[in-house]
Design a protein around this motif. Structure first.
Motif, PDB file in Angstrom:
ATOM      1  N   TYR A 149       0.828  -1.208   0.000  1.00 52.07           N
ATOM      2  CA  TYR A 149       0.000   0.000   0.000  1.00 52.07           C
ATOM      3  C   TYR A 149       0.866   1.262   0.000  1.00 52.07           C
ATOM      4  O   TYR A 149       0.529   2.255  -0.666  1.00 52.07           O
ATOM      5  N   ALA A 152       2.280   1.694  -3.507  1.00 51.48           N
ATOM      6  CA  ALA A 152       1.223   2.114  -4.428  1.00 51.48           C
ATOM      7  C   ALA A 152       0.876   3.589  -4.226  1.00 51.48           C
ATOM      8  O   ALA A 152       0.659   4.324  -5.204  1.00 51.48           O
ATOM      9  N   SER A 156       2.440   5.207  -7.409  1.00 48.67           N
ATOM     10  CA  SER A 156       1.307   5.128  -8.331  1.00 48.67           C
ATOM     11  C   SER A 156       0.369   6.319  -8.180  1.00 48.67           C
ATOM     12  O   SER A 156       0.092   7.023  -9.154  1.00 48.67           O
ATOM     13  N   VAL A 164      -1.677   1.589 -10.641  1.00 45.72           N
ATOM     14  CA  VAL A 164      -2.083   1.300  -9.267  1.00 45.72           C
ATOM     15  C   VAL A 164      -2.374  -0.183  -9.091  1.00 45.72           C
ATOM     16  O   VAL A 164      -2.016  -0.789  -8.081  1.00 45.72           O
ATOM     17  N   GLN A 165      -3.011  -0.788 -10.060  1.00 40.07           N
ATOM     18  CA  GLN A 165      -3.370  -2.195  -9.965  1.00 40.07           C
ATOM     19  C   GLN A 165      -3.510  -2.778 -11.368  1.00 40.07           C
ATOM     20  O   GLN A 165      -3.414  -2.079 -12.358  1.00 40.07           O
ATOM     21  N   PHE A 261      -2.850  -5.631  -5.208  1.00 41.52           N
ATOM     22  CA  PHE A 261      -2.659  -4.978  -6.507  1.00 41.52           C
ATOM     23  C   PHE A 261      -3.620  -5.480  -7.584  1.00 41.52           C
ATOM     24  O   PHE A 261      -3.436  -5.153  -8.760  1.00 41.52           O
TER      25      PHE A 261
END
Length: 313
Positions: A149, A152, A156, A164-165, A261
């Motif tokens: 986290y 990210a 991201s 991000v994912q 993710f």
């Protein structure tokens, strides 16, 4: 060497059998009736009974295990309760993201952990050593989802360097694939590298105190040559061992990381199957991972021959 390989494969058979028994018992002895879950609230008793017969849930436990084990030997891991697709097909569809993530993680881990462990051993009891070991303790203590986290959010959401994912398949290009797995791979690698760095340092400290290292120093050989050619090779067995053992940690981390993710890999498939009580998928995935880990351990044992000539005999 061939006899050693055959012996390791033979010794792995009863282990795999025990794992299969444990997996089957764990899933089938849990409370709840999969037939009721699959049939739904409005199903009639006759419909529930038909589903129970189709899944062999009306058979004794040992009979169900014999059927499941016999099918597994033929690479038939059953059919998903919810999707109706073969479990082997579902695993095959999800295998690319998981293997790419694991491979990238392993490369990043080795590139980080081994040099840090070597440097820490060379600079033992100095500030550099303490900083490296502090990083190792921190990396091993922080849960992988927390690291995920944080990465990210920074790279991201804030910097927008990485997605991000999600996952970009290899068919879309290697660069996009690597870009999509970089953050989850780093999150896993930081945890994995902490363990390997500590073991590398301990193994290197033992080797650096041996006579042939003192002789190499007395001859004025360059430090990189002493550390890599003379010391690291002799310390390779425990390092390779912990890499093989650490892959079990990597497998568990993949399940969490793929969920964080949103990577459509085998780990995410496992989580979804557990929440839905889709026990054929749970059984198949766990058996797949168990077989994979046993194969990895055999390969690790084979690699000992590169570092210890006595294994070749």
């Amino acid at each position: 060497m061939f006899a050693y390989l055959v012996g390791r494969i033979v010794s792995a058979i009863p282990i795999l059998l025990l794992v299969a028994v444990f997996i089957f018992s764990l899933v089938n002895l849990t409370p709840g009736d999969p037939a009721l879950l699959l049939a739904g609230d409005n199903a009639t008793p006759a419909q529930v009974e038909q589903i129970r017969e189709r899944l062999h849930l009306d058979e004794p436990l040992h009979t169900r295990f014999a059927i499941w084990a016999g099918n597994a030997l033929q690479l038939d891991l059953g059919v998903s309760i919810y999707s109706g697709q073969p479990v082997t097909r579902l695993i095959a569809q999800r295998i690319e993201p998981t293997f790419v993530l694991a491979a990238v993680t392993l490369v990043i881990t080795v590139l980080i952990a081994v040099p840090l462990g070597v440097i820490a051993a060379w600079k033992a009891n100095t500030l550099i050593d303490r900083l490296i070991m502090g990083f190792a303790v921190l990396g091993f203590s922080v849960p992988v989802f927390v690291i995920g986290y944080l990465l990210a959010y920074v790279f991201s959401v804030t910097l927008k360097w990485f997605p991000v994912q999600g996952y970009s398949p290899l068919a879309d290009g290697v660069f996009e694939t690597l870009r999509s797995v970089t953050l989850p791979a780093i999150a896993l690698a930081l945890v994995f590298a902490a363990l390997i760095a500590r073991v590398t340092r301990a193994a290197m400290l033992e080797v650096l105190n041996e006579n042939h290292i003192r002789t190499a120093r007395a001859k004025g050989l360059p430090v990189p040559r002493i550390l890599i050619v003379h010391a690291l090779k002799n310390a390779g067995v425990p390092v390779v061992t912990v890499i093989g053992i650490g892959l079990t940690t990597l497998v568990g981390g993949v399940v969490v990381t793929e969920s964080v993710f949103n990577i459509p890999g085998i780990g995410r498939l496992t989580v979804d199957a557990i929440t839905r009580r889709d026990y054929p998928i749970v059984q198949g995935v766990i058996l797949f991972f168990a077989t994979l880990l046993i194969a990895i351990n055999i390969l690790v044992d084979m690699s000992y021959a590169l570092f210890d000539p006595r294994v070749k005999g």
